[in-house]
Design a protein around this motif. Structure first.
Motif, PDB file in Angstrom:
ATOM      1  N   THR A  14       6.110  39.654 -87.238  1.00 13.78           N
ATOM      2  CA  THR A  14       5.821  40.877 -87.992  1.00 13.78           C
ATOM      3  C   THR A  14       7.069  41.709 -88.271  1.00 13.78           C
ATOM      4  O   THR A  14       6.987  42.766 -88.892  1.00 13.78           O
ATOM      5  CB  THR A  14       4.805  41.746 -87.211  1.00 13.78           C
ATOM      6  OG1 THR A  14       5.273  41.867 -85.854  1.00 13.78           O
ATOM      7  CG2 THR A  14       3.430  41.118 -87.221  1.00 13.78           C
ATOM      8  N   SER A  16      11.373  42.172 -89.436  1.00 18.40           N
ATOM      9  CA  SER A  16      12.179  41.931 -90.642  1.00 18.40           C
ATOM     10  C   SER A  16      12.536  40.443 -90.788  1.00 18.40           C
ATOM     11  O   SER A  16      12.319  39.826 -91.838  1.00 18.40           O
ATOM     12  CB  SER A  16      13.434  42.812 -90.545  1.00 18.40           C
ATOM     13  OG  SER A  16      14.433  42.356 -91.373  1.00 18.40           O
ATOM     14  N   ILE A  17      13.049  39.834 -89.723  1.00 19.96           N
ATOM     15  CA  ILE A  17      13.386  38.406 -89.781  1.00 19.96           C
ATOM     16  C   ILE A  17      12.114  37.561 -89.880  1.00 19.96           C
ATOM     17  O   ILE A  17      12.026  36.618 -90.669  1.00 19.96           O
ATOM     18  CB  ILE A  17      14.194  37.983 -88.523  1.00 19.96           C
ATOM     19  CG1 ILE A  17      15.565  38.643 -88.522  1.00 19.96           C
ATOM     20  CG2 ILE A  17      14.318  36.463 -88.419  1.00 19.96           C
ATOM     21  CD1 ILE A  17      16.550  38.121 -89.516  1.00 19.96           C
ATOM     22  N   SER A  41       2.886  44.714 -81.138  1.00 19.08           N
ATOM     23  CA  SER A  41       1.668  45.539 -81.208  1.00 19.08           C
ATOM     24  C   SER A  41       1.128  45.706 -82.627  1.00 19.08           C
ATOM     25  O   SER A  41       0.092  46.325 -82.809  1.00 19.08           O
ATOM     26  CB  SER A  41       1.956  46.912 -80.599  1.00 19.08           C
ATOM     27  OG  SER A  41       2.981  47.525 -81.341  1.00 19.08           O
ATOM     28  N   ASN A  42       1.813  45.187 -83.611  1.00 16.87           N
ATOM     29  CA  ASN A  42       1.361  45.362 -84.999  1.00 16.87           C
ATOM     30  C   ASN A  42       0.220  44.371 -85.315  1.00 16.87           C
ATOM     31  O   ASN A  42       0.410  43.341 -85.975  1.00 16.87           O
ATOM     32  CB  ASN A  42       2.546  45.166 -85.961  1.00 16.87           C
ATOM     33  CG  ASN A  42       2.186  45.558 -87.394  1.00 16.87           C
ATOM     34  OD1 ASN A  42       1.001  45.711 -87.720  1.00 16.87           O
ATOM     35  ND2 ASN A  42       3.201  45.715 -88.226  1.00 16.87           N
ATOM     36  N   GLU A 128      20.377  39.223 -78.503  1.00 18.08           N
ATOM     37  CA  GLU A 128      20.417  39.829 -77.168  1.00 18.08           C
ATOM     38  C   GLU A 128      20.288  38.763 -76.077  1.00 18.08           C
ATOM     39  O   GLU A 128      20.853  38.912 -74.988  1.00 18.08           O
ATOM     40  CB  GLU A 128      19.314  40.883 -77.025  1.00 18.08           C
ATOM     41  CG  GLU A 128      19.504  42.127 -77.914  1.00 18.08           C
ATOM     42  CD  GLU A 128      18.833  42.015 -79.291  1.00 18.08           C
ATOM     43  OE1 GLU A 128      18.494  40.872 -79.702  1.00 18.08           O
ATOM     44  OE2 GLU A 128      18.638  43.048 -79.947  1.00 18.08           O
ATOM     45  N   GLY A 207      15.348  45.644 -89.096  1.00 17.99           N
ATOM     46  CA  GLY A 207      14.592  46.431 -88.128  1.00 17.99           C
ATOM     47  C   GLY A 207      15.420  47.614 -87.633  1.00 17.99           C
ATOM     48  O   GLY A 207      16.646  47.646 -87.780  1.00 17.99           O
TER      49      GLY A 207
HETATM   50  P1  NDP Z   1      12.129  44.088 -86.044  1.00 18.09           P
HETATM   51  O1  NDP Z   1      12.114  45.304 -85.205  1.00 18.09           O
HETATM   52  O2  NDP Z   1      11.971  44.223 -87.515  1.00 18.09           O
HETATM   53  O3  NDP Z   1      11.007  43.055 -85.534  1.00 18.09           O
HETATM   54  C1  NDP Z   1      10.908  42.718 -84.183  1.00 18.09           C
HETATM   55  C2  NDP Z   1       9.769  41.748 -83.961  1.00 18.09           C
HETATM   56  O4  NDP Z   1       9.641  41.494 -82.559  1.00 18.09           O
HETATM   57  C3  NDP Z   1       8.404  42.287 -84.377  1.00 18.09           C
HETATM   58  O5  NDP Z   1       7.571  41.216 -84.717  1.00 18.09           O
HETATM   59  C4  NDP Z   1       7.909  42.976 -83.101  1.00 18.09           C
HETATM   60  O6  NDP Z   1       6.498  43.115 -83.088  1.00 18.09           O
HETATM   61  C5  NDP Z   1       8.392  41.975 -82.066  1.00 18.09           C
HETATM   62  N1  NDP Z   1       8.666  42.593 -80.763  1.00 18.09           N
HETATM   63  C6  NDP Z   1       9.370  43.717 -80.529  1.00 18.09           C
HETATM   64  N2  NDP Z   1       9.431  43.970 -79.221  1.00 18.09           N
HETATM   65  C7  NDP Z   1       8.729  42.989 -78.606  1.00 18.09           C
HETATM   66  C8  NDP Z   1       8.386  42.716 -77.250  1.00 18.09           C
HETATM   67  N3  NDP Z   1       8.786  43.509 -76.250  1.00 18.09           N
HETATM   68  N4  NDP Z   1       7.649  41.621 -76.985  1.00 18.09           N
HETATM   69  C9  NDP Z   1       7.235  40.812 -77.980  1.00 18.09           C
HETATM   70  N5  NDP Z   1       7.514  41.022 -79.279  1.00 18.09           N
HETATM   71  C10 NDP Z   1       8.261  42.103 -79.588  1.00 18.09           C
HETATM   72  O7  NDP Z   1      13.485  43.336 -85.693  1.00 18.09           O
HETATM   73  P2  NDP Z   1      14.410  42.429 -86.635  1.00 18.09           P
HETATM   74  O8  NDP Z   1      13.581  41.418 -87.341  1.00 18.09           O
HETATM   75  O9  NDP Z   1      15.303  43.302 -87.423  1.00 18.09           O
HETATM   76  O10 NDP Z   1      15.332  41.728 -85.557  1.00 18.09           O
HETATM   77  C11 NDP Z   1      14.860  40.679 -84.720  1.00 18.09           C
HETATM   78  C12 NDP Z   1      16.045  40.044 -84.023  1.00 18.09           C
HETATM   79  O11 NDP Z   1      16.861  39.422 -85.002  1.00 18.09           O
HETATM   80  C13 NDP Z   1      16.938  41.050 -83.284  1.00 18.09           C
HETATM   81  O12 NDP Z   1      17.436  40.471 -82.118  1.00 18.09           O
HETATM   82  C14 NDP Z   1      18.074  41.295 -84.272  1.00 18.09           C
HETATM   83  O13 NDP Z   1      19.272  41.648 -83.626  1.00 18.09           O
HETATM   84  C15 NDP Z   1      18.193  39.935 -84.941  1.00 18.09           C
HETATM   85  N6  NDP Z   1      18.743  39.967 -86.284  1.00 18.09           N
HETATM   86  C16 NDP Z   1      18.093  40.664 -87.276  1.00 18.09           C
HETATM   87  C17 NDP Z   1      18.614  40.711 -88.554  1.00 18.09           C
HETATM   88  C18 NDP Z   1      17.859  41.384 -89.663  1.00 18.09           C
HETATM   89  O14 NDP Z   1      18.283  41.294 -90.820  1.00 18.09           O
HETATM   90  N7  NDP Z   1      16.773  42.078 -89.410  1.00 18.09           N
HETATM   91  C19 NDP Z   1      19.894  40.052 -88.886  1.00 18.09           C
HETATM   92  C20 NDP Z   1      20.458  39.314 -87.786  1.00 18.09           C
HETATM   93  C21 NDP Z   1      19.910  39.292 -86.530  1.00 18.09           C
HETATM   94  P3  NDP Z   1       5.777  44.438 -83.721  1.00 18.09           P
HETATM   95  O15 NDP Z   1       5.963  44.340 -85.213  1.00 18.09           O
HETATM   96  O16 NDP Z   1       4.360  44.282 -83.300  1.00 18.09           O
HETATM   97  O17 NDP Z   1       6.466  45.614 -83.123  1.00 18.09           O
END
Ligand code: NDP
Length: 386
Positions: A14, A16-17, A41-42, A128, A207
């Motif tokens: 759910t 960005s990636i 939680s989404n 991370e 995100g």
């Molecule tokens: P987002 O915040 O957009 O999405 C995070 C996702 O992880 C959501 O599906 C969220 O669910 C889920 N999530 C968050 N916390 C938990 C948890 N404690 N347990 C289980 N699921 C969880 O993040 P991004 O997509 O931006 O980033 C994801 C990873 O990719 C990060 O490590 C980031 O550094 C890396 N990254 C991202 C880039 C980007 O362009 N976005 C580029 C390069 C690396 P919910 O929606 O329900 O909260």
């Protein structure tokens, strides 16, 4: 392309990636088959994705949302699980070939380790994981014969430059950084910047956590440590250069002095697709780069005095042991506090530095040491905030 379709689990579908990865999968139904989707939680979006993409299994980490998801999907064949432990279990499912770790923060570590132990290849967005426990994760992957394909655009760029060069020694890698929304500003100008300003990245839509990390250059610091483990480099083989246009995604310099760069418009779907489809380059209709629209690509040195987080990351990497784990945990607390208007922008690096100075150093951490260091750092960080 091999005839067998690749079976994919997306952790964090759910986000960005995750949502961009689903676009990639939807464009290549002949190549990929979706097995697992997960969210924190989404529930609404997870339900919508499950109805559209029809995976075998969905997991909602927040157990209080289980009934809602389960009821909404009762008329489908999709199995619904809840809770953190379910994340570790679904990655082991037999048909899954590859796990895309697109969840955010320390929460990515345990399911990534479970997936590696089960012999699943990893498309790693969750940087991370390698920051916290890079040595342990990469060693385990080697022992289990698992490949870790980078999704981060910089690391994908380096990986793409290395294809065909795996036996040639690297002299150094050059990670590019956009510089974020506050490039060129000095410390006094950063004291009063707002959350809304920090959330406005000039080139990428991402995100919230990574967007704040990009504004503070912590993201580049995390990427430096991620690169060290992904490409088995010595600390002094990693340089950072600010490149505001984000067209060159990173570079490799070989021992003959030649530099290879990977270029393109900033669009995360490309590195996601490269990781999921490797070793094949799949077709795409992503917008193409036009040289005429970019008459100059520019480069400058990062200002590590103003953006102290980048220096802290280099220092933590140099120190080794649990120091990067401590830095990561402190930073997760700091970003959360900044996003909730509890601290200002500069206080984030102050908090990170405080934790690095305060938490006990462990030179050769085990998995349990990482878990304990993470917990201890979060406790000390909260104390500092109160
Ligand atoms: P987002 O915040 O957009 O999405 C995070 C996702 O992880 C959501 O599906 C969220 O669910 C889920 N999530 C968050 N916390 C938990 C948890 N404690 N347990 C289980 N699921 C969880 O993040 P991004 O997509 O931006 O980033 C994801 C990873 O990719 C990060 O490590 C980031 O550094 C890396 N990254 C991202 C880039 C980007 O362009 N976005 C580029 C390069 C690396 P919910 O929606 O329900 O909260």
């Amino acid at each position: 392309m091999e005839s067998k379709r690749r079976h994919i689990a997306i952790l964090g579908s759910t986000g960005s990636i995750g949502t961009q990865a689903l676009e990639v999968l939807a464009a290549h139904p002949d190549v990929f088959e979706l097995e697992v989707l997960t969210a924190n939680s989404n529930a609404d979006l997870l339900i919508e994705q499950a109805r559209t993409f029809k995976p075998n299994v969905v997991v909602i980490a927040d157990e209080s949302k289980y009934q809602m998801v389960s009821d909404a999907l009762a008329d489908t064949d999709v199995k619904v699980y809840a809770g953190k432990d379910a994340l570790n279990q679904v990655v082991e499912m037999e048909p899954v070939d590859m796990v895309l770790t697109a969840l955010v923060g320390y929460a990515g570590l345990a399911p990534t380790l479970a997936a590696i132990r089960a012999g699943k290849h990893i498309a790693l967005a969750n940087k991370e994981t390698l920051v916290v426990a890079g040595e342990l994760v990469t060693k385990l992957a080697q022992e289990c014969g698992v490949n870790i394909y980078p999704v981060d655009s910089e690391h994908s760029a380096i990986f793409q430059c290395l294809v065909g060069e795996f036996h040639n020694p690297i002299e150094k890698i050059i990670l590019t950084a956009s510089g974020g929304p506050f490039r060129g500003r000095k410390r006094e100008e950063l004291a009063s910047v707002t959350r809304a300003q920090a959330l406005k990245h000039p080139n990428w839509v991402m995100g919230a956590k990574i967007t704040i990390d990009s504004a503070s250059l912590m993201n580049k610091g995390l990427e430096v440590i991620e690169a060290r483990w992904l490409f088995n480099l010595k600390n002094d083989q990693i340089d950072v250069v600010v490149h505001p246009q984000s067209i060159i995604h990173s570079m490799v310099q070989f021992t003959d002095g030649s530099i290879k760069a990977q270029m393109g418009l900033p669009d995360m779907k490309l590195p996601i697709q490269f990781a999921l489809g490797y070793p094949h380059r799949l077709n795409s209709n992503f917008e193409r780069f036009d040289f005429a629209r970019y008459p100059s690509l520019t480069f400058e040195q990062p200002d590590m005095e103003t953006f102290r987080n980048l220096q802290l990351a280099f220092d933590a990497m140099e120190r080794g042991g649990n120091a990067p784990c401590v830095l990561n945990a402190a930073n997760e607390v700091a970003v959360d506090a900044f996003l909730n208007d509890r601290i200002g922008f500069l206080a984030m690096s102050d908090l990170n530095e405080h934790c690095l100075r305060t938490v006990d150093f462990v030179e050769h951490p085990t998995y349990e040491d990482y878990v304990q260091s993470d917990e201890e750092t979060r406790r000390i960080a909260q104390e500092y905030l109160n």
